[in-house]
Design an enzyme around this catalytic site. Structure first.
Site, PDB file in Angstrom:
ATOM      1  N   LYS A  31      38.434  37.443  52.505  1.00 36.86           N
ATOM      2  CA  LYS A  31      38.797  36.153  51.709  1.00 36.86           C
ATOM      3  C   LYS A  31      39.528  36.375  50.646  1.00 36.86           C
ATOM      4  CE  LYS A  31      36.882  35.423  47.175  1.00 36.86           C
ATOM      5  NZ  LYS A  31      37.986  35.702  46.167  1.00 36.86           N
ATOM      6  N   ASP A  58      41.913  31.749  49.397  1.00 36.83           N
ATOM      7  CA  ASP A  58      41.718  31.754  48.275  1.00 36.83           C
ATOM      8  C   ASP A  58      42.926  31.482  46.943  1.00 36.83           C
ATOM      9  OD1 ASP A  58      39.745  30.888  46.120  1.00 36.83           O
ATOM     10  OD2 ASP A  58      39.305  32.982  45.567  1.00 36.83           O
ATOM     11  N   LYS A  60      43.243  28.017  44.954  1.00 34.55           N
ATOM     12  CA  LYS A  60      42.976  27.523  44.120  1.00 34.55           C
ATOM     13  C   LYS A  60      43.862  26.565  43.854  1.00 34.55           C
ATOM     14  CE  LYS A  60      39.309  30.600  42.048  1.00 34.55           C
ATOM     15  NZ  LYS A  60      39.394  31.699  42.647  1.00 34.55           N
ATOM     16  N   ASP A  63      48.692  21.011  41.388  1.00 34.92           N
ATOM     17  CA  ASP A  63      49.553  20.026  40.959  1.00 34.92           C
ATOM     18  C   ASP A  63      48.804  19.118  41.391  1.00 34.92           C
ATOM     19  OD1 ASP A  63      52.218  20.693  40.985  1.00 34.92           O
ATOM     20  OD2 ASP A  63      52.485  22.708  40.993  1.00 34.92           O
ATOM     21  N   THR A 121      32.763  29.512  37.078  1.00 41.98           N
ATOM     22  CA  THR A 121      31.895  30.019  36.762  1.00 41.98           C
ATOM     23  C   THR A 121      31.709  30.404  35.448  1.00 41.98           C
ATOM     24  OG1 THR A 121      31.771  31.992  38.821  1.00 41.98           O
ATOM     25  CG2 THR A 121      30.216  30.592  38.701  1.00 41.98           C
ATOM     26  N   ARG A 216      32.844  42.821  46.069  1.00 41.16           N
ATOM     27  CA  ARG A 216      32.429  44.743  45.700  1.00 41.16           C
ATOM     28  C   ARG A 216      30.955  45.622  46.584  1.00 41.16           C
ATOM     29  NH1 ARG A 216      34.139  42.840  39.482  1.00 41.16           N
ATOM     30  NH2 ARG A 216      33.017  41.534  40.401  1.00 41.16           N
TER      31      ARG A 216
HETATM   32  O1  C5P Z   1      33.429  41.187  43.471  1.00 40.39           O
HETATM   33  P1  C5P Z   1      32.140  39.882  43.100  1.00 40.39           P
HETATM   34  O2  C5P Z   1      31.356  39.691  44.750  1.00 40.39           O
HETATM   35  O3  C5P Z   1      31.921  39.969  42.213  1.00 40.39           O
HETATM   36  O4  C5P Z   1      33.693  39.324  44.223  1.00 40.39           O
HETATM   37  C1  C5P Z   1      32.905  37.773  44.474  1.00 40.39           C
HETATM   38  C2  C5P Z   1      34.330  36.544  44.869  1.00 40.39           C
HETATM   39  O5  C5P Z   1      34.681  36.036  44.373  1.00 40.39           O
HETATM   40  C3  C5P Z   1      35.831  37.753  44.359  1.00 40.39           C
HETATM   41  O6  C5P Z   1      37.083  37.192  44.675  1.00 40.39           O
HETATM   42  C4  C5P Z   1      35.820  36.126  42.274  1.00 40.39           C
HETATM   43  O7  C5P Z   1      36.954  35.880  41.865  1.00 40.39           O
HETATM   44  C5  C5P Z   1      35.271  35.238  43.612  1.00 40.39           C
HETATM   45  N1  C5P Z   1      34.641  33.863  42.947  1.00 40.39           N
HETATM   46  C6  C5P Z   1      33.833  34.654  41.807  1.00 40.39           C
HETATM   47  N2  C5P Z   1      32.845  33.139  41.370  1.00 40.39           N
HETATM   48  C7  C5P Z   1      33.624  31.827  41.165  1.00 40.39           C
HETATM   49  C8  C5P Z   1      34.806  31.747  42.019  1.00 40.39           C
HETATM   50  C9  C5P Z   1      34.966  32.861  43.116  1.00 40.39           C
HETATM   51  O8  C5P Z   1      33.454  35.601  41.906  1.00 40.39           O
HETATM   52  N3  C5P Z   1      33.865  31.289  40.352  1.00 40.39           N
END
Ligand code: C5P
Length: 253
Positions: A31, A58, A60, A63, A121, A216
């Site tokens: 992503k 990603d 999003k 527009d 979220t 992460r």
């Molecule tokens: O590092 P981590 O596992 O938290 O990464 C989650 C990824 O999913 C990040 O790129 C974050 O921007 C994305 N994301 C999220 N929650 C959402 C939508 C996207 O954590 N509701």
């Protein structure tokens, strides 16, 4: 099939390519979000697509319909496999995005998957009310997921806690892409970081997720490939993971 999409939330192409080189073959795709795209531009999407990697762009989009349709076409030309829009842009905007994806397919490229972000979220009931939405976040998520499906979207992005309700409302052919993966084999010494509504990989799959976005817990590990293998082992335990493409688990595509 392997459902793991790695969030390349890194500042440079060099860092992203080091991760993809370490993880290639053990995950479904990558992503690319605002951080990497803003730093490196479309070339990083092209580079990964040319290497045969699946790229979920990603960005999003949100527009007017004409502009979003153009953005979907541009993302398709880059070779992105999946891309997303905000469902709150409305039915006409999402339909225009789906039609743009169809046009991309008829131009000799594979049709990209277009999914919709329902409610971020980070939005609490109070935050939703402050922008004039008086449904609960859970009700608003299902409302927007149904609207996304009716508009021709291939699926939605949703937190693990929302997955079951969306799966029940939208059926098994609808993709649910789930971030917020923590715990179980995705536990890190640093814990949940800024994620609050989390679920372990196996539980998210059992709840009906099609793809898991993991950042992460894998990208921040000292050995990302071993961290990905640990998640795969947990997913194998669900019976919903198979390296045999003929043997698809429920909700997987
Ligand atoms: O590092 P981590 O596992 O938290 O990464 C989650 C990824 O999913 C990040 O790129 C974050 O921007 C994305 N994301 C999220 N929650 C959402 C939508 C996207 O954590 N509701």
């Amino acid at each position: 099939m392997n459902p793991i999409l790695i969030a390349l939330d890194v500042p440079s192409a060099a860092a992203a390519l080091a991760l993809t080189d370490a993880l290639r073959g053990s995950v479904a795709g990558y992503k690319i979000g605002s951080q990497l795209f803003t730093a490196e531009g479309p070339s990083i999407v092209r580079t990964l697509a040319e290497r045969g990697d699946k790229v979920f762009l990603d960005l999003k989009f949100h527009d007017i319909s004409n502009t979003v349709a153009g953005a979907i076409e541009s993302a398709s030309h880059l070779g992105a496999w999946m891309m997303n829009v905000h469902a709150s842009g409305g039915q006409a905007m999402m339909s225009a995005a789906a039609e743009a994806a169809d046009r991309a397919a008829t131009a000799g490229r594979p049709r990209p998957l277009v999914i919709a972000v329902t409610v971020l979220t980070s939005m609490s009931a109070e935050a939703l009310a402050s922008v004039g939405v008086h449904r609960s976040p859970a009700e608003q998520v299902v409302h927007l997921a149904l609207m996304a499906k009716a508009s021709g979207m291939d699926g939605v992005v949703a937190s693990p806690q929302e997955t079951t309700a969306i799966r029940d409302a939208c059926g098994h052919d609808f993709l649910i892409v789930t971030p917020g993966i923590r715990g179980g084999s995705a536990e890190q010494t640093s814990g949940r970081q800024d994620q609050s509504r989390t679920m372990a990989p196996g539980d998210a799959m059992r709840a009906g997720a099609s793809y898991l976005v993991v950042g992460r817990p894998i990208t921040g590990a000292s050995d990302p490939r071993s961290a990905a293998q640990a998640v795969i082992e947990e997913l194998r335990g669900t019976g919903l993971f198979s390296t045999d493409p003929a043997k698809k688990g429920t909700g997987l595509s």
